[in-house]
Design a protein around this motif. Sequence first.
Motif, PDB file in Angstrom:
ATOM      1  N   ARG A  67      -1.629  -3.711   4.371  1.00 21.52           N
ATOM      2  CA  ARG A  67       0.045  -3.583   4.740  1.00 21.52           C
ATOM      3  C   ARG A  67      -0.111  -2.083   4.898  1.00 21.52           C
ATOM      4  O   ARG A  67      -0.458  -1.273   4.024  1.00 21.52           O
ATOM      5  N   GLY A  69       2.621   0.875   5.805  1.00 17.71           N
ATOM      6  CA  GLY A  69       4.080   1.187   5.871  1.00 17.71           C
ATOM      7  C   GLY A  69       4.405   2.056   6.961  1.00 17.71           C
ATOM      8  O   GLY A  69       3.738   2.998   7.079  1.00 17.71           O
ATOM      9  N   HIS A  93       4.133  -2.637   8.331  1.00 16.43           N
ATOM     10  CA  HIS A  93       5.334  -3.024   7.517  1.00 16.43           C
ATOM     11  C   HIS A  93       6.437  -1.902   7.666  1.00 16.43           C
ATOM     12  O   HIS A  93       6.238  -0.730   7.213  1.00 16.43           O
ATOM     13  N   ALA A 111       5.022  -5.071  -1.184  1.00 18.98           N
ATOM     14  CA  ALA A 111       4.268  -5.313  -0.112  1.00 18.98           C
ATOM     15  C   ALA A 111       2.586  -4.773  -0.407  1.00 18.98           C
ATOM     16  O   ALA A 111       1.836  -5.168   0.423  1.00 18.98           O
ATOM     17  N   ASP A 113       1.491  -1.893  -0.071  1.00 15.28           N
ATOM     18  CA  ASP A 113       1.337  -0.873   1.120  1.00 15.28           C
ATOM     19  C   ASP A 113       0.141  -0.007   0.664  1.00 15.28           C
ATOM     20  O   ASP A 113       0.244   0.573  -0.557  1.00 15.28           O
ATOM     21  N   MET A 183       5.782  -6.697   9.618  1.00  9.20           N
ATOM     22  CA  MET A 183       6.558  -7.275   8.195  1.00  9.20           C
ATOM     23  C   MET A 183       7.781  -6.407   8.209  1.00  9.20           C
ATOM     24  O   MET A 183       7.690  -5.346   8.590  1.00  9.20           O
ATOM     25  N   GLY A 195      10.394 -10.145   1.973  1.00  7.21           N
ATOM     26  CA  GLY A 195       9.540  -9.672   3.006  1.00  7.21           C
ATOM     27  C   GLY A 195       9.477 -10.921   4.152  1.00  7.21           C
ATOM     28  O   GLY A 195       8.804 -11.965   3.544  1.00  7.21           O
ATOM     29  N   LEU A 197       7.052 -12.120   7.130  1.00  6.04           N
ATOM     30  CA  LEU A 197       5.998 -11.588   7.811  1.00  6.04           C
ATOM     31  C   LEU A 197       5.581 -12.413   9.228  1.00  6.04           C
ATOM     32  O   LEU A 197       5.591 -13.526   9.164  1.00  6.04           O
TER      33      LEU A 197
END
Length: 541
Positions: A67, A69, A93, A111, A113, A183, A195, A197
């Motif tokens: 992930r 961000g 994300h 998440a 990230d 996401m 979240g 997805l």
Amino acid sequence: MLRGMMMNEPLLVTSILRHAALYHADTEIVSRTTEGPIHRYTYADAWVRAQKLANALAALGMQPGDRIGTLAWNGYRHLECYYGIGGSGMVCHTINPRLFPEQIAYIVNHAEDRLLFTDLTFVPLLEGIAQELSGLKGIVVMTDRANMPESTLPGLMCYEDLLADQPGSFDWPDLDENTACGMCYTSGTTGNPKGVLYSHRSSYLHAMAACMPDVFGLSASDVVLPVVPMFHVNAWGIPYAAPMVGAKLVFPGGKLDGASLYELFEAETVTNTAGVPTVWLALLNWLDANRKTLTSMRRIAIGGSACPPVMIQRFREMGVEVLHAWGMTETSPLGLANMPKSKHAGLSADEALALAAKQGRPICGVRFRVVDGSGNDVARDGTSFGRLLVRGSTVCSGYFGVTESPAHQMVPGWFETGDVVTMDADGYVQIVDRTKDVIKSGGEWISSIDLENIAVGHPGVQEAAAVAVPDEKWGERPVLVVVRKPDSALTREELLAVFEGKVAKWCIPDDVRFVDGLPHTATGKLLKSEIRHMVTGPEGV
């Protein structure tokens, strides 16, 4: 079963930008940058830079499924993240910077990230929560070397430096179309944000639906400016839909005031736009105050919260068509779009406006049901109301990292939206109430339970209820109805001061109403419908 003899070409978002680069190569993407100047390049340029970004991510050791961000406004670099991250088999994300910092930290950590791409605007925000972001491998500032900030954040990387030495071609992986590519977290009435997805397949199909004539109605001759932010539900799918048809894209950055939007609308001859009612109210007021009108605009999509009929009428007087739409993070988000049918051609002006004020009818690929408390379908007569359920290829089946059964599954296989609605025989849906007492202000959710818990934490409060009251600008705003403890002399100002630092500023209630007692249900719960009437009725407190 006889199978069709067709090529099995997966539906990947990468193929959308490739298509735009091949067949709309010289179509412009225009961005108002965080640094200030207007930036221009083409779909062909974006395609090359998305591949440079994909190569940069690989050089940093990022892996499929990671992930990545983003904390950024609408702009060309953010568009490159959508495609460079998602096309690599990673997950783009997008994070809402309007959330309270503690929520942002929770979302980044939940998440997991690995990298975070940020606009210059949000560097101070990240500095404030840096110690909580221990899982991040690095933060990339989406600017060039000349504009890199001085910051206490460790190991900041410069976006343009990352791309500078990378090849302009990338060997895109042959992904399964159900691979995750995006996401977005949504916050509900209770608990932490959740979240959603999105897959390549869902994002591709959603973009196709968005382009339809009765939805955004996009074509290669259009100029599209998404006011709705790219950090919220993929800007309603526009970053995928516009390249799909080769429409010119215009990104407003973070300047969403009436004067700034009008400048871009007119300078770039924008034909289509989309956003929440709050933005459009500010624009309309600016247009009136400055005696201006929109000369190129063809269609404005309005969603996020209910669009007042007067707003639809004001745009119609300028010759601009309003598309009232409904959706949620869990539906990618488009689910309903309101365009009239041929049978409505003879409606009077008032009847047509009443129809346009509804949330709309289902777009192709999304199915809706309206059910009673037992899960039985109610009559589609436009007056019988029930709970709105939805399912389809662009509807989430669960939340990221949540192993238990979805809470919103009153009927197995269907997602319960939390809205109470009516539906007529043509499928037009109108929201009449909410099954939960969440407050929706300016397109953002505010939890009444969170506000009540903070209020009750004050030693002078015996009981408190947070309810929504109508607001011309924001759609709804929260108001607290409070019972003081005996002998307490608590004031409005003292109680509102308690919220500072506990919730985002836009979540703080507008007012406090003190009462002697609050109504309850037979089971001891606060009777919110009666409390709302206490506040908004003719003899309101």
